[in-house]
Design an enzyme around this catalytic site. Structure first.
Site, PDB file in Angstrom:
ATOM      1  N   ASP A 196      26.953  27.809  43.068  1.00 55.59           N
ATOM      2  CA  ASP A 196      26.021  28.940  43.226  1.00 55.59           C
ATOM      3  C   ASP A 196      25.784  29.556  41.847  1.00 55.59           C
ATOM      4  O   ASP A 196      25.760  30.771  41.674  1.00 55.59           O
ATOM      5  CB  ASP A 196      26.593  29.988  44.187  1.00 55.59           C
ATOM      6  CG  ASP A 196      25.559  31.055  44.570  1.00 55.59           C
ATOM      7  OD1 ASP A 196      24.340  30.802  44.393  1.00 55.59           O
ATOM      8  OD2 ASP A 196      25.951  32.149  45.026  1.00 55.59           O
ATOM      9  N   ASP A 209      32.318  34.632  41.131  1.00 59.82           N
ATOM     10  CA  ASP A 209      31.856  34.360  42.495  1.00 59.82           C
ATOM     11  C   ASP A 209      32.016  32.878  42.863  1.00 59.82           C
ATOM     12  O   ASP A 209      31.044  32.133  42.922  1.00 59.82           O
ATOM     13  CB  ASP A 209      30.377  34.783  42.592  1.00 59.82           C
ATOM     14  CG  ASP A 209      29.955  34.993  44.037  1.00 59.82           C
ATOM     15  OD1 ASP A 209      30.777  34.781  44.931  1.00 59.82           O
ATOM     16  OD2 ASP A 209      28.783  35.359  44.252  1.00 59.82           O
TER      17      ASP A 209
HETATM   18  N1  LIG Z   1      36.105  40.152  38.014  1.00 56.69           N
HETATM   19  C1  LIG Z   1      35.018  40.899  37.870  1.00 56.69           C
HETATM   20  N2  LIG Z   1      34.883  41.724  36.794  1.00 56.69           N
HETATM   21  C2  LIG Z   1      33.781  42.494  36.650  1.00 56.69           C
HETATM   22  N3  LIG Z   1      32.766  42.552  37.547  1.00 56.69           N
HETATM   23  C3  LIG Z   1      32.840  41.761  38.631  1.00 56.69           C
HETATM   24  C4  LIG Z   1      33.958  40.896  38.854  1.00 56.69           C
HETATM   25  N4  LIG Z   1      33.767  40.249  40.031  1.00 56.69           N
HETATM   26  C5  LIG Z   1      32.584  40.677  40.513  1.00 56.69           C
HETATM   27  N5  LIG Z   1      32.006  41.586  39.695  1.00 56.69           N
HETATM   28  C6  LIG Z   1      30.729  42.297  39.929  1.00 56.69           C
HETATM   29  O1  LIG Z   1      30.529  42.404  41.323  1.00 56.69           O
HETATM   30  C7  LIG Z   1      29.313  41.775  41.704  1.00 56.69           C
HETATM   31  C8  LIG Z   1      29.499  41.025  43.028  1.00 56.69           C
HETATM   32  O2  LIG Z   1      30.523  40.085  42.884  1.00 56.69           O
HETATM   33  P1  LIG Z   1      30.367  38.585  43.406  1.00 56.69           P
HETATM   34  O3  LIG Z   1      29.187  37.948  42.779  1.00 56.69           O
HETATM   35  O4  LIG Z   1      31.684  37.919  43.218  1.00 56.69           O
HETATM   36  O5  LIG Z   1      30.156  38.845  44.945  1.00 56.69           O
HETATM   37  P2  LIG Z   1      29.034  38.298  45.947  1.00 56.69           P
HETATM   38  O6  LIG Z   1      29.733  37.417  46.891  1.00 56.69           O
HETATM   39  O7  LIG Z   1      27.859  37.767  45.212  1.00 56.69           O
HETATM   40  O8  LIG Z   1      28.657  39.579  46.683  1.00 56.69           O
HETATM   41  P3  LIG Z   1      27.352  39.775  47.552  1.00 56.69           P
HETATM   42  O9  LIG Z   1      27.093  38.529  48.303  1.00 56.69           O
HETATM   43  O10 LIG Z   1      27.793  40.908  48.369  1.00 56.69           O
HETATM   44  O11 LIG Z   1      26.266  40.081  46.543  1.00 56.69           O
HETATM   45  C9  LIG Z   1      28.954  40.861  40.553  1.00 56.69           C
HETATM   46  O12 LIG Z   1      27.571  40.717  40.463  1.00 56.69           O
HETATM   47  C10 LIG Z   1      29.541  41.558  39.356  1.00 56.69           C
HETATM   48  O13 LIG Z   1      28.626  42.517  38.856  1.00 56.69           O
HETATM   49 MG   LIG Z   2      27.476  36.927  43.417  1.00 58.51          MG
END
Ligand SMILES: Nc1ncnc2c1ncn2[C@@H]1O[C@H](COP(=O)(O)OP(=O)(O)OP(=O)(O)O)[C@@H](O)[C@H]1O
Ligand SMILES: [Mg+2]
Length: 277
Positions: A205, A222
């Protein structure tokens, strides 16, 4: 404070005896589209009681499938994290149990030999999905790929390192025009190649929404959908990842490498024997 922040803090710090006094109702244990259902509240409370986290201090993102929060480590958490050079604040990613797409999850779980036998119960699949992100991050960090180091997984909750500076998360590539450069593109492609060749994983992804721009390097985040290179659709997912990245940078006016050549380069030592990796 965003309404979601307020809600989550209220729920976590609500009277601790809430669920003990209350007669259990079946709907309390069903999945819900709130970030924090009763089960999640309990797990957070347990993590707090065990000293893993001391408090949730803010929201980083609140999306369709997860809520991502900042938290301070408790004393036990600090001890544990010291060995990995992780300090407070850390990230708590909570998967929304009600809005996860099951068909989608199964597509990435089936064919992954780490999960060849699993219960098809909703909760179990959600937990597996979260565990999968933990395992993928762990595998990637061992291979020294730029990802957040995972700390702990508990049901639908994942604790990991914060990628950021002074408690502030790094920005997404999507919103960082200063990173729309050839050098960032090269680094991202290099990470994708290392991920494939050293960690035997495909992100699956990869997009400007799942890449953070650190001070000197891009980070991949992610990874619950990421698959082993032995997954029957791994090469298809790799092609899609490369297409997404190349087309993003190309739309920004950069000259990008040829997709086919890049794909061949990443997969050059890949053969049937790797399917058992
Ligand atoms: N380890 C991390 N450190 C800093 N920011 C983070 C971290 N993990 C996630 N984020 C922030 O949180 C956001 C969402 O995280 P992630 O992409 O892992 O989830 P997601 O599954 O895409 O969530 P959703 O589907 O709800 O959008 C990211 O776009 C990023 O801005
Ligand atoms: Mg994401």
């Amino acid at each position: 404070m965003k309404p979601d922040d307020k809600k989550i803090m209220d729920i976590i710090y609500r009277n601790e005896d809430h669920w003990r006094k209350k007669k259990k109702r079946s709907e309390d244990y069903q999945t819900t589209d709130a970030v924090i259902d009763l089960n999640t509240t309990k797990e957070l409370k347990r993590l707090q009681d065990r000293g893993f986290i001391s408090s949730i201090t803010g929201t980083i993102a609140s999306g369709k499938e997860s809520g991502v929060f900042l938290a301070e480590l408790g004393s036990e958490g600090e001890q544990h994290c010291k060995a990995f050079s992780i300090e407070s604040p850390i990230v708590v990613k909570i998967f929304r149990t009600g809005t996860l797409n099951f068909k989608q999850m199964i597509r990435y779980i089936n064919g992954d030999r780490r999960f060849h036998k699993y219960s098809k119960k909703t909760r179990r699949i959600i937990n597996l999905w979260v565990e999968k992100e933990y395992k993928n991050l762990h595998r990637s960090s061992l291979a020294e790929i730029n990802v957040p180091k995972p700390i702990l997984v508990k049901k639908n909750i994942l604790l990991m390192e914060l990628l950021g500076k002074k408690g502030k998360p790094y920005p997404l590539l999507r919103y960082t025009p200063s990173a729309f450069t050839k050098s960032t593109l090269d680094r991202i492609l290099n990470q994708t190649r290392l991920l494939f060749q050293q960690a035997n994983l495909v992100h699956a992804d990869l997009s400007p929404f799942n890449i953070l721009i650190g001070e000197e390097k891009p980070y991949l985040i992610d990874m619950s959908q990421s698959v082993l290179t032995s997954h029957p659709r791994a090469l298809e997912f790799l092609k899609r990842d490369l297409t997404n990245i190349l087309s993003f940078f190309s739309k920004k006016g950069l000259e990008v490498p040829d997709k086919k050549e890049l794909f061949d380069e990443v997969t050059k030592d890949f053969s049937d024997k790797n399917l058992f990796l």
